[in-house]
Design a protein around this motif. Structure first.
Motif, PDB file in Angstrom:
ATOM      1  N   SER A  43      36.039  -3.237 -13.872  1.00 57.66           N
ATOM      2  CA  SER A  43      35.583  -4.500 -13.277  1.00 57.66           C
ATOM      3  C   SER A  43      36.513  -4.955 -12.157  1.00 57.66           C
ATOM      4  O   SER A  43      36.051  -5.426 -11.114  1.00 57.66           O
ATOM      5  N   ALA A  44      37.808  -4.794 -12.363  1.00 60.07           N
ATOM      6  CA  ALA A  44      38.774  -5.219 -11.351  1.00 60.07           C
ATOM      7  C   ALA A  44      38.662  -4.376 -10.079  1.00 60.07           C
ATOM      8  O   ALA A  44      38.621  -4.921  -8.973  1.00 60.07           O
ATOM      9  N   ILE A  45      38.599  -3.064 -10.239  1.00 59.53           N
ATOM     10  CA  ILE A  45      38.491  -2.181  -9.072  1.00 59.53           C
ATOM     11  C   ILE A  45      37.163  -2.415  -8.351  1.00 59.53           C
ATOM     12  O   ILE A  45      37.107  -2.495  -7.126  1.00 59.53           O
ATOM     13  N   ARG A  46      36.086  -2.557  -9.104  1.00 65.27           N
ATOM     14  CA  ARG A  46      34.777  -2.812  -8.483  1.00 65.27           C
ATOM     15  C   ARG A  46      34.778  -4.132  -7.718  1.00 65.27           C
ATOM     16  O   ARG A  46      34.207  -4.230  -6.639  1.00 65.27           O
ATOM     17  N   SER A  47      35.434  -5.155  -8.260  1.00 65.49           N
ATOM     18  CA  SER A  47      35.483  -6.445  -7.552  1.00 65.49           C
ATOM     19  C   SER A  47      36.277  -6.340  -6.254  1.00 65.49           C
ATOM     20  O   SER A  47      36.027  -7.077  -5.310  1.00 65.49           O
ATOM     21  N   LEU A  48      37.225  -5.417  -6.210  1.00 63.63           N
ATOM     22  CA  LEU A  48      37.980  -5.193  -4.978  1.00 63.63           C
ATOM     23  C   LEU A  48      37.131  -4.452  -3.952  1.00 63.63           C
ATOM     24  O   LEU A  48      37.099  -4.811  -2.778  1.00 63.63           O
ATOM     25  N   LEU A  49      36.427  -3.436  -4.404  1.00 58.81           N
ATOM     26  CA  LEU A  49      35.639  -2.612  -3.487  1.00 58.81           C
ATOM     27  C   LEU A  49      34.303  -3.248  -3.106  1.00 58.81           C
ATOM     28  O   LEU A  49      33.758  -2.947  -2.053  1.00 58.81           O
TER      29      LEU A  49
END
Length: 85
Positions: A43-49
């Motif tokens: 979720s964190a990486i997806r929110s960044l990308l």
């Protein structure tokens, strides 16, 4: 198993998002750590990308030596991080 990376690094993503520019390249090393869609890391990486405000959508380079460990769902999850699924 337990991730080698501290939770703090995931919390830092909100801070990093403030500094993204139009041509930013985000490199995610050991991205297989984030191939579980229900995990905090995913979720964190997806929110960044893929930021919700769509202000800036960075380019992504995902690095891993093991993109598939339990079937093609693993690979699909990694591709989904970028929004190109």
């Amino acid at each position: 198993g337990k991730s080698k990376y501290p939770e703090q690094s995931l919390e830092d993503i909100d801070h990093v998002k403030k500094y993204l520019l139009e041509d930013t390249l985000v490199i995610v090393d050991e991205c297989h750590q984030y191939r579980t869609p229900k995990s905090k890391g995913y979720s964190a990486i997806r929110s960044l990308l893929l930021p919700e405000d769509q202000r800036v959508r960075p380019h992504a380079l995902l690095l891993t030596a093991t993109p598939i460990s339990r079937g093609l769902d693993n690979l699909h999850a990694l591709i989904s991080l970028t929004g190109y699924d």
